[in-house]
Structures are given as C-alpha cells and as structure tokens.
Design an enzyme around this catalytic site. Structure first.
Site, PDB file in Angstrom:
ATOM      1  N   GLU A 171      52.712  37.763  -6.252  1.00  0.00           N
ATOM      2  CA  GLU A 171      54.010  38.286  -5.803  1.00  0.00           C
ATOM      3  C   GLU A 171      55.065  37.994  -6.864  1.00  0.00           C
ATOM      4  O   GLU A 171      56.253  38.117  -6.623  1.00  0.00           O
ATOM      5  CB  GLU A 171      54.395  37.724  -4.441  1.00  0.00           C
ATOM      6  CG  GLU A 171      54.597  36.238  -4.378  1.00  0.00           C
ATOM      7  CD  GLU A 171      55.257  35.824  -3.070  1.00  0.00           C
ATOM      8  OE1 GLU A 171      54.645  36.043  -2.019  1.00  0.00           O
ATOM      9  OE2 GLU A 171      56.383  35.315  -3.113  1.00  0.00           O
ATOM     10  N   HIS A 218      44.645  28.369   3.259  1.00  0.00           N
ATOM     11  CA  HIS A 218      45.898  28.534   2.521  1.00  0.00           C
ATOM     12  C   HIS A 218      46.760  27.291   2.730  1.00  0.00           C
ATOM     13  O   HIS A 218      46.744  26.678   3.798  1.00  0.00           O
ATOM     14  CB  HIS A 218      46.643  29.797   2.962  1.00  0.00           C
ATOM     15  CG  HIS A 218      47.951  29.917   2.258  1.00  0.00           C
ATOM     16  ND1 HIS A 218      48.046  29.893   0.884  1.00  0.00           N
ATOM     17  CD2 HIS A 218      49.226  30.001   2.723  1.00  0.00           C
ATOM     18  CE1 HIS A 218      49.313  29.983   0.542  1.00  0.00           C
ATOM     19  NE2 HIS A 218      50.049  30.043   1.634  1.00  0.00           N
ATOM     20  N   CYS A 243      50.942  35.580  -0.069  1.00  0.00           N
ATOM     21  CA  CYS A 243      50.030  34.580  -0.648  1.00  0.00           C
ATOM     22  C   CYS A 243      48.553  34.966  -0.569  1.00  0.00           C
ATOM     23  O   CYS A 243      47.700  34.174  -0.939  1.00  0.00           O
ATOM     24  CB  CYS A 243      50.228  33.226   0.039  1.00  0.00           C
ATOM     25  SG  CYS A 243      51.852  32.532  -0.250  1.00  0.00           S
TER      26      CYS A 243
END
Lengths: 347, 138
Positions: free
Chosen positions: A80, A233, A111
């Site tokens: 990103e 994550h 993400c």
C-alpha cells in the site's frame, strides 16, 4: 506439488524505540510497550521505499536458489506504499531480474496484498500457465504522527518464488474470506490513513482471520494441534496471540513468526515475513498455518507443509529474518521525520 | 537527468551489468562498446558481464557540501569500490556513519533510490553499497 521454491526477506537497518515516539508525543514510555506490545519498529532509510525493499527481498531469495529471469512467468507485488500512484513497481522488478515475459502487476489490499500476490502466483503455477512466479509483499507504511499507527507503521518485505519443482514448502491449500468492512482506509490524495480505532479489532481483524482460518482447517481437515507453527497478521504484538488463543493455538506455535514487537507492522510484508522467519528454522514435515488480514477487509489463509527438499536448500546463502531483526541502528524522532520525508519545506 | 538517458542506463544501474572484452578478458563498468586495450579487435564482440556486487573500499571521502537532492543524507560517504572482477566503481556508502567507514572495508551492492526529479518527476534507482555484514562478522 505446487509451493515455495525459494524465499527471501529484507528489513531496513534503522529502528526507532516506542519509548522515543512516546517521549515526543507526551505519552508514558511504557504505554506502547504494554498496550501494543511493540518495543521498537523498523524505519526505511531516506533512500529506501517499497520498491527497493522488494528488490532486496527478491535478491535474497535468488541468493538461496537462482531461478533465471526467463523462467519467471509472473510478478505480483503487493503493497500500500508503491512509490508511484501510476507506474508499476512490478515492471521495475521484472527489469531487475530480466523477467521480460512475466505477467506483471501491482496489487493493493491494505495489509493482505502480499498474500493475495502469493495466491495469484500459486493459481497460475497450478493451472500450468507458468513455470515459476514471484510474489512479493512490501511496504514502507504510513502512520499519522502522534497517532497509534506512529508506533507501529514500519518497513520490510518478503519475496517468494512459487513453482512445481524442488518445492521446499508445499502449499496444500489456500482460501480467503472477505466482507466490506471499513475499519481502515486512505482516500486518494491523502498522505496518511484513517482508522476506526477499536472497530479495527472485533468486526475486522478477529472476524476475518478466525473465519478464514476455520474455513481452511475445515476444508483440509486439520485442527490447531496439527500445526507446528502459525503466523497471523500482526498489526501489533498482542492481536496475534489473542486470535491464536481463540482459534486454539499456543504461544509456542506463534512465537517464531511474531515479529511486530521488534520491527512493528510491515503491512503487506507482515504475514509473508513472519512465514519467512518460520521457514528459516522449519524442518521437513513441519506444518504451518499462515493467515493474513487486510483492512477493508479480508483474510487469506494458507495450509503449508515443509518438504524434505529444505534439507538440500541453501538457507544460509541469505540473511535470516531474526538476524536482520537483531542487526540494527537506533535513530531519534527527528531523524525518523527526516528519513520518512515528513519535514515540510518551501518548494 | 532526462528520462531517455536514465532509461538507456537502467540495466547497468539496476543490476551492475558491465561488459567484458572476449579478446583480453578485461571487465568494464560502466559498460564499454570497445576495449581500449584491444581496439578494433574487440569491436562488436564485447560481451555483457554481471558483476557480483561484492567489493572493498579502495578510497573514500565524506561529503559535507551536498549536491542537489542530498541535503537529507549529509554528511554522506562517497567511495571508490574495488571489485574482485576488476572495475573500480564510484558509489555512495549507506547504512553506516562516516566515522565507521575505513579503507579495505568489505562492502556489497544494494538497490536504492539515487535521486528523484522533483515531487512529480521520475524516481531514479540504482546501486549504492553497504557494509558486507556477513564478511565483517566472520
């Protein structure tokens, strides 16, 4: 057998301590350490960006096993923080490795763009369209100064080459779970992202990771205890343990791949780099669950088994993740602002 | 630097690709179309040659009066790097403080931003060098 043929990561050498960021903004130094379990985070040097990190990660993968550019059929780069709004990072990667016939594109999904890249390459290899493909998750993520993200948004990335021959880690299966959940976003032209505070937790991070992990384990018929390692994550150092506990995983399964306490959240690089740290130590037969999360929101889950081929694979030809984490230089907040180009000057 | 010139030089700037004279074996970086030693015997025969990216600092200087675009990096280190393949390369040394650098230090090439054409122009990437930590820790 389709899976990871080689892998490599890159983490910039510079770190800023959470206590230094807290000092700057008048917070108690222990606040980010206790509240977020982030002790320090990686900072890209002034001349580093998501593209340079991607190149270094891929070069580390190629040091371990050289795949000639003409055999690379796809390059997908998830980030990103692509250096350009319009002009691909993937074409730069293709030029660097001489992969002129590759299907190349940049991906963006907060993400989870790095794991989305892995799924695309995996599918193309499995379909027989390509022999090898490159999937990269890389970021120099942005955090509004003084915001909670200032403590976490960091830099790093990992590259995987996926193929059918001499696979060191077989991807047994992969699934995704996605809903329209606006927990974190950045509008076009805005320099820093906005987020929904606590809303980023339960309906976003936890719901999507738990859903994707459960769908995958049901599909392949596994239970948490079947896995040697799990990587989730890691927007902070607490959520991965919490989501792991709710799914039935232990701290021991998560520890090796949990990097955020020492390097912060590398966004698209986070789950791939956690997986890379696991592959650095994994033995034949080890089973790994990897589940990413991208705001907005979705999760990609992977069921992976390490093969006997890892014994013939030259892991030592490139730096390992925890070696890069431990090789560091501390900077103060003013230098951090300089490196991150946050100082405003007259044009 | 204008866009076409940078584009022409991208391969050697990105990947340290030079040339090698097939007659005498000398390696050149940046690439040369003719070997100065062999002259016309080498004409049209020069081969592409990829440098390993390894090297040692042959000499260096610390720059305090920066060139345009390097204000945020000063003081910075510029060095001549002696490569095992032969060519000596001039490049910036990064990830290290000026007081830490020394002649003979093992270094290796990395991929970094070199400069950018203002806020709207293209970003030029290329090689810089960092200490070769693995060699230094041996």
């Amino acid at each position: 057998m389709v899976g990871i043929v080689t892998y490599g990561s890159y983490i910039p050498i510079y770190r800023i301590k959470s206590a230094e960021i807290a000092r700057m903004w008048g917070d108690k130094p222990e606040h980010p350490e206790k509240g977020l379990n982030i002790l320090e985070k990686s900072v890209p040097a002034y001349d580093e960006d998501a593209a340079t990190i991607a190149v270094e990660a891929l070069r580390n993968a190629l040091r371990r096993k050289n795949i000639p550019g003409e055999k690379i059929g796809a390059i997908f780069v998830g980030s990103e923080s692509h250096p350009y709004a319009v002009k691909p990072t993937a074409s730069l990667i293709a030029e660097v490795i001489g992969a002129y016939r590759a299907h190349a594109a940049d991906l963006e999904f907060a993400c989870k763009a790095g794991t989305a890249a892995m799924q695309n390459v995996y599918a193309m290899v499995k379909a027989g369209m390509i022999e090898y493909g490159v999937a990269i998750g890389t970021d120099t993520s942005q955090g509004q100064p003084g915001d909670a993200l200032d403590f976490s948004a960091s830099a790093g990335g990992t590259a995987f080459i996926i193929g059918k021959d001499e696979v060191i880690a077989e991807i047994n299966d992969t699934v995704s779970y996605v809903t329209d959940t606006p927990d974190f976003w950045r509008r076009e032209g805005q320099r820093y992202p906005s987020h929904g505070g606590r809303f980023t937790g339960e309906p976003a991070y936890f719901k999507h990771i738990i859903s994707a992990a459960k769908i995958l384990m049901e599909k392949v018929g596994t239970k948490p205890e079947d896995y040697d390692y799990a990587v989730f994550h890691q927007p902070n150092g607490k959520f991965p343990y919490r989501v792991g506990k709710r799914l039935g995983f232990t701290k021991e399964q998560i520890k090796q791949g949990l990097l955020t306490p020492y390097i912060g959240n590398t966004y698209s690089g986070a789950t791939p780099t956690g997986l890379s740290a696991i592959l650095d130590v994994a033995k034949p037969g080890d089973r790994i669950l990897a589940v990413s999360f991208g705001s907005g929101a979705g999760s990609d889950a992977f069921d992976i088994t390490v093969t006997d081929e890892i014994e013939n694979f030259n892991r030592d030809a490139a730096p390992k993740v925890w070696d890069m984490i431990n090789r560091k230089k501390y900077i103060d907040y003013a230098t951090y602002l300089k490196f991150r180009r946050m100082i405003v000057e007259v044009d | 630097m204008v866009v076409p010139r940078f584009w022409r030089e991208r391969r050697h700037r990105y990947s340290l690709i030079g040339t090698r004279c097939p007659v005498c074996g000398t390696v050149y970086f940046p690439p040369r179309n003719v070997c100065p030693k062999c002259g016309r015997k080498s004409l049209g025969k020069m081969e592409e040659f990829q440098l390993s990216g390894k090297g040692k600092i042959y000499s260096y200087t610390i720059v305090h009066q920066n060139v345009l675009g390097y204000k945020y990096q000063k003081p910075y280190i510029m060095a001549i790097i002696e490569t095992p393949e032969g060519p000596k390369i001039t490049a910036q040394i990064v990830d290290i403080e000026p007081e830490e650098v020394h002649i003979g230090m093992p270094v290796r090439a990395v991929f970094r931003r070199i400069t950018e054409d203002g806020k709207a122009g293209i970003i030029q990437y290329g090689y810089k060098f960092v200490p070769d930590w693995e060699e230094l820790e041996k």
